[in-house]
Design an enzyme around this catalytic site. Structure first.
Site, PDB file in Angstrom:
ATOM      1  CE  LYS A 192      -1.659   2.399   3.317  1.00  0.00           C
ATOM      2  NZ  LYS A 192      -1.705   3.355   2.727  1.00  0.00           N
ATOM      3  N   GLY A 244       6.871   4.643   8.022  1.00  0.00           N
ATOM      4  CA  GLY A 244       6.137   5.105   8.279  1.00  0.00           C
ATOM      5  C   GLY A 244       6.246   6.011  10.422  1.00  0.00           C
ATOM      6  CB  SER A 245       4.399   8.393  11.995  1.00  0.00           C
ATOM      7  OG  SER A 245       3.588   7.890  11.624  1.00  0.00           O
ATOM      8  CB  THR A 246       7.576   6.870  16.156  1.00  0.00           C
ATOM      9  OG1 THR A 246       8.627   7.158  15.689  1.00  0.00           O
ATOM     10  CG2 THR A 246       7.385   6.037  17.459  1.00  0.00           C
ATOM     11  N   GLY A 249       3.599   3.424  13.672  1.00  0.00           N
ATOM     12  CA  GLY A 249       4.305   1.913  13.751  1.00  0.00           C
ATOM     13  C   GLY A 249       4.148   1.037  15.175  1.00  0.00           C
ATOM     14  CD  GLU A 266      13.989   0.059   8.648  1.00  0.00           C
ATOM     15  OE1 GLU A 266      14.697   1.105   8.920  1.00  0.00           O
ATOM     16  OE2 GLU A 266      14.621  -0.719   8.440  1.00  0.00           O
ATOM     17  CB  CYS A 300      12.588   8.282   7.948  1.00  0.00           C
ATOM     18  SG  CYS A 300      14.242   7.649   7.356  1.00  0.00           S
ATOM     19  CD  GLU A 397      10.337  12.027  12.488  1.00  0.00           C
ATOM     20  OE1 GLU A 397       9.317  11.778  11.573  1.00  0.00           O
ATOM     21  OE2 GLU A 397      10.218  11.421  11.068  1.00  0.00           O
TER      22      GLU A 397
HETATM   23  P1  NAD Z   1       2.338   7.850   8.700  1.00  0.00           P
HETATM   24  O1  NAD Z   1       2.545   6.878   9.974  1.00  0.00           O
HETATM   25  O2  NAD Z   1       1.305   8.387   8.989  1.00  0.00           O
HETATM   26  O3  NAD Z   1       1.980   6.710   7.157  1.00  0.00           O
HETATM   27  C1  NAD Z   1       2.683   5.870   6.327  1.00  0.00           C
HETATM   28  C2  NAD Z   1       1.207   4.892   6.050  1.00  0.00           C
HETATM   29  O4  NAD Z   1       1.033   4.217   6.764  1.00  0.00           O
HETATM   30  C3  NAD Z   1       1.158   5.625   4.811  1.00  0.00           C
HETATM   31  O5  NAD Z   1       0.772   4.785   3.248  1.00  0.00           O
HETATM   32  C4  NAD Z   1      -0.389   5.537   6.074  1.00  0.00           C
HETATM   33  O6  NAD Z   1      -1.925   5.425   4.620  1.00  0.00           O
HETATM   34  C5  NAD Z   1      -0.318   4.087   6.363  1.00  0.00           C
HETATM   35  N1  NAD Z   1      -1.050   3.848   7.509  1.00  0.00           N
HETATM   36  C6  NAD Z   1      -1.849   4.875   8.170  1.00  0.00           C
HETATM   37  N2  NAD Z   1      -2.426   4.881   9.247  1.00  0.00           N
HETATM   38  C7  NAD Z   1      -2.699   3.484   9.183  1.00  0.00           C
HETATM   39  C8  NAD Z   1      -2.403   2.282  10.444  1.00  0.00           C
HETATM   40  N3  NAD Z   1      -3.558   2.909  11.286  1.00  0.00           N
HETATM   41  N4  NAD Z   1      -2.635   0.795  10.088  1.00  0.00           N
HETATM   42  C9  NAD Z   1      -2.134   0.348   8.554  1.00  0.00           C
HETATM   43  N5  NAD Z   1      -1.181   1.518   7.727  1.00  0.00           N
HETATM   44  C10 NAD Z   1      -1.310   3.336   8.657  1.00  0.00           C
HETATM   45  O7  NAD Z   1       3.957   8.269   7.838  1.00  0.00           O
HETATM   46  P2  NAD Z   1       3.251   9.136   6.811  1.00  0.00           P
HETATM   47  O8  NAD Z   1       3.469  10.641   7.543  1.00  0.00           O
HETATM   48  O9  NAD Z   1       3.231   8.842   5.447  1.00  0.00           O
HETATM   49  O10 NAD Z   1       5.616   9.233   6.687  1.00  0.00           O
HETATM   50  C11 NAD Z   1       6.665   9.955   6.966  1.00  0.00           C
HETATM   51  C12 NAD Z   1       6.346   9.052   8.114  1.00  0.00           C
HETATM   52  O11 NAD Z   1       7.992   7.960   8.124  1.00  0.00           O
HETATM   53  C13 NAD Z   1       7.543  10.095   9.173  1.00  0.00           C
HETATM   54  O12 NAD Z   1       7.489   9.571  10.937  1.00  0.00           O
HETATM   55  C14 NAD Z   1       8.943   9.290   8.773  1.00  0.00           C
HETATM   56  O13 NAD Z   1      10.804   9.442   9.488  1.00  0.00           O
HETATM   57  C15 NAD Z   1       8.226   7.941   8.775  1.00  0.00           C
HETATM   58  N6  NAD Z   1       9.756   7.190   8.018  1.00  0.00           N
HETATM   59  C16 NAD Z   1      10.822   6.229   8.446  1.00  0.00           C
HETATM   60  C17 NAD Z   1      11.620   5.548   7.343  1.00  0.00           C
HETATM   61  C18 NAD Z   1      12.391   5.063   8.165  1.00  0.00           C
HETATM   62  O14 NAD Z   1      13.592   3.715   7.457  1.00  0.00           O
HETATM   63  N7  NAD Z   1      12.702   4.526   9.183  1.00  0.00           N
HETATM   64  C19 NAD Z   1      12.055   6.187   6.020  1.00  0.00           C
HETATM   65  C20 NAD Z   1      11.007   6.992   5.352  1.00  0.00           C
HETATM   66  C21 NAD Z   1       9.902   7.194   6.888  1.00  0.00           C
END
Ligand code: NAD
Length: 490
Positions: A192, A244-246, A249, A266, A300, A397
């Site tokens: 996704k 994605g975000s902490t 996660g 991640e 990130c 962040e």
């Molecule tokens: P986010 O967590 O809001 O979304 C990430 C993904 O998760 C999206 O596809 C979103 O639709 C999906 N999502 C949202 N809620 C969900 C849920 N309850 N269950 C399953 N999926 C869900 O993050 P974002 O705003 O898209 O991205 C930014 C974040 O990603 C920042 O915190 C950044 O540090 C992190 N990031 C980390 C890495 C790494 O390798 N550590 C790399 C890139 C980005």
């Protein structure tokens, strides 16, 4: 739209050098990619994806329901059991090499589409995102027929079906990080993409058809949080790879606790870029700029905290300000642009809220004199001095082009300040002394430590976090482990 990048403070004026949008055909609407076919959502639901530099609607994209996610997982299961799992590694490798070659051949198309959907400068999508994505497929193609030599037992087996959820900051590159090792190890995939950047994943689905990848081996379900949640909570998923975000996660970790699912997470970061008084200052300034203003700081592992040794702090900040004055902010499709658009109004609001908090808490704010385009989502490069470890801008962040400067006197103080964060994704060290680099790298609680450089990525090198930056590694030989039963110790 405003196409002129700001050149305020720059010694040179550049003529506009726009990349051609005509190299990519954007359809007015896109379906879900399930079992090798594009299909509408079961309830015909859809959402719009927008160019953040202009606010122009690029396309209408199907929004997958729980029923669609179930269809995708069932297709992935069938393909894994009947085709992809039994296929010898050397045959899987051929598909991965083909995907890599096609990505390289169609790189301009992917780069333009990434820039239009994400807002990042074309120079980055062209020179970093797309070539590194292709390199990941080349790299993991090489492992597909050598898994028994990877150090994970004599006959490592795949988990089965991998559910992969990715963010918007590196849409194609995160897709490659996820799909390449999964396929090399014999897993099938339901991925996704983020709701604000679905288009390169859908173009990738088109590329998979061109590569004649068997139906169901990779499925792409577009949608937002509900689609992601349906995917990670689907009972027939064996392995979850989330970037994605902490907070999201953590929520996923809670949801799958007690199930048989394996997961790699991640997550976010708050990296320290540490500059000692013996550092090569000109290179350090380029590294600092690349560390936080690359991709508008929406990285990130961005070096969002600059820790500078007190004796050189004033000189370094002065020189950094001069350098920031030469950055070109504006049209991401212009090949001269350094800083593009912020991906969404929500992200812009978050950056604005946190930087306002920085000012309210007493830090000193500075931005170069630059004219921002009148439509789209923009944020000028911003530097905060007089920052203390307690300020929100030093702890949270921001995920934007915002740098917080703190100072230190001794290496031990630098380590203590760098580690004073719940995150632990990356760090940078700038010094001439090799022994100090090794000592610091040993002390820093961060998954990646760069020395005398920053934000460099290589498919052969593992990447991942400590503490609240997540667990598991992607990239390199280590990146095979989470997709193999014998190797899944996470
Ligand atoms: P986010 O967590 O809001 O979304 C990430 C993904 O998760 C999206 O596809 C979103 O639709 C999906 N999502 C949202 N809620 C969900 C849920 N309850 N269950 C399953 N999926 C869900 O993050 P974002 O705003 O898209 O991205 C930014 C974040 O990603 C920042 O915190 C950044 O540090 C992190 N990031 C980390 C890495 C790494 O390798 N550590 C790399 C890139 C980005």
């Amino acid at each position: 739209m405003t196409t002129t990048a700001s050149t305020a403070g720059s010694p040179f004026e550049y003529a506009p050098a726009p990349e051609s949008r005509a190299v990519v055909d954007i359809a007015s609407s896109y379906g879900l990619f399930i079992d090798g076919e594009f299909t509408p959502a079961s309830d015909s639901g859809s959402f719009k994806t927008v160019n953040p530099a202009t606010e122009e609607v690029l396309a209408e994209v199907a929004e997958a329901t729980e029923e669609d996610v179930d269809r995708a997982v069932r297709a992935a299961r069938r393909a894994q059991e009947k085709v992809w799992g039994p296929m010898p590694g050397r045959e899987r490798a051929k598909y991965l090499f083909r995907i890599a070659r096609l990505l390289a051949e169609r790189s301009r198309e992917f780069a333009v589409l990434e820039t239009l959907d994400n807002g990042k400068p074309i120079r980055e999508s062209r020179d970093v995102d797309v070539p590194t994505a292709a390199a990941h497929f080349f790299y993991y193609a090489g492992w597909a027929d050598k898994l028994e030599h990877a150090g994970y037992g004599p006959d490592p087996r795949p988990h089965g079906v991998a559910a992969q959820v990715i963010p918007w900051n590196f849409p194609l590159l995160m897709l490659a990080w996820k799909i390449a090792p999964a396929l090399a190890t014999g897993n099938t995939v339901v991925l996704k993409p983020a709701e604000t950047t679905p288009l390169t994943a859908l173009l990738f689905a088109d590329l998979l058809r061109q590569a004649e990848l068997p139906p169901g081996v990779v499925n792409i379900v577009t949608g937002a949080r509900a689609t992601g949640s349906a995917l990670v909570n689907h009972p027939d998923v064996d392995k979850i790879a989330f970037t994605g975000s902490t907070p999201v996660g953590k929520r996923i970790a809670q949801e799958i606790a007690g199930t048989r699912k394996h997961a790699t997470l991640e997550l976010g970061g708050k990296a320290a870029n540490i500059v000692f008084d013996d550092a090569p200052i000109d290179q350090a300034i380029e590294g600092i700029v690349n560390g936080i203003f690359f991709n508008q700081g929406q990285v990130c592992c961005a070096g969002s905290r600059l820790l500078v040794q007190e004796s050189i702090a004033e000189e370094l900040v002065d020189r950094l300000k001069s350098r920031l004055g030469t950055l070109r902010v504006g049209d991401p499709m212009d090949k001269n642009t350094d800083v593009g658009a912020i991906n969404s109004p929500q992200q812009l609001a978050r950056i604005t809220e946190l930087t306002d908090a920085g000012t309210a808490e007493g830090a000193t704010r500075w931005s170069p004199d630059c004219e921002l385009p009148s439509s789209g989502y923009w944020f000028a490069p911003t530097l905060f001095t007089g920052v203390s470890a307690a300020h929100r801008i030093a702890r949270e962040e921001i995920f934007g082009p915002v740098l917080s400067v703190l100072t230190f006197r001794t290496p031990a103080e630098a380590v203590a300040k760098a580690n004073n964060t719940p995150y632990g994704l990356s760090a940078g060290i700038w010094t001439e002394k090799g022994s100090r680099i090794l000592w610091m790298a040993d002390q820093l609680r961060a998954g990646v430590v760069w020395s005398n450089t920053f934000n460099r990525f290589d498919p052969a090198s593992p990447f991942g976090g400590y503490k609240e930056s997540g667990y598991g590694r992607e990239g390199g030989r280590h990146g095979l482990a989470p997709y193999l039963i014998e190797g899944s110790t996470y």
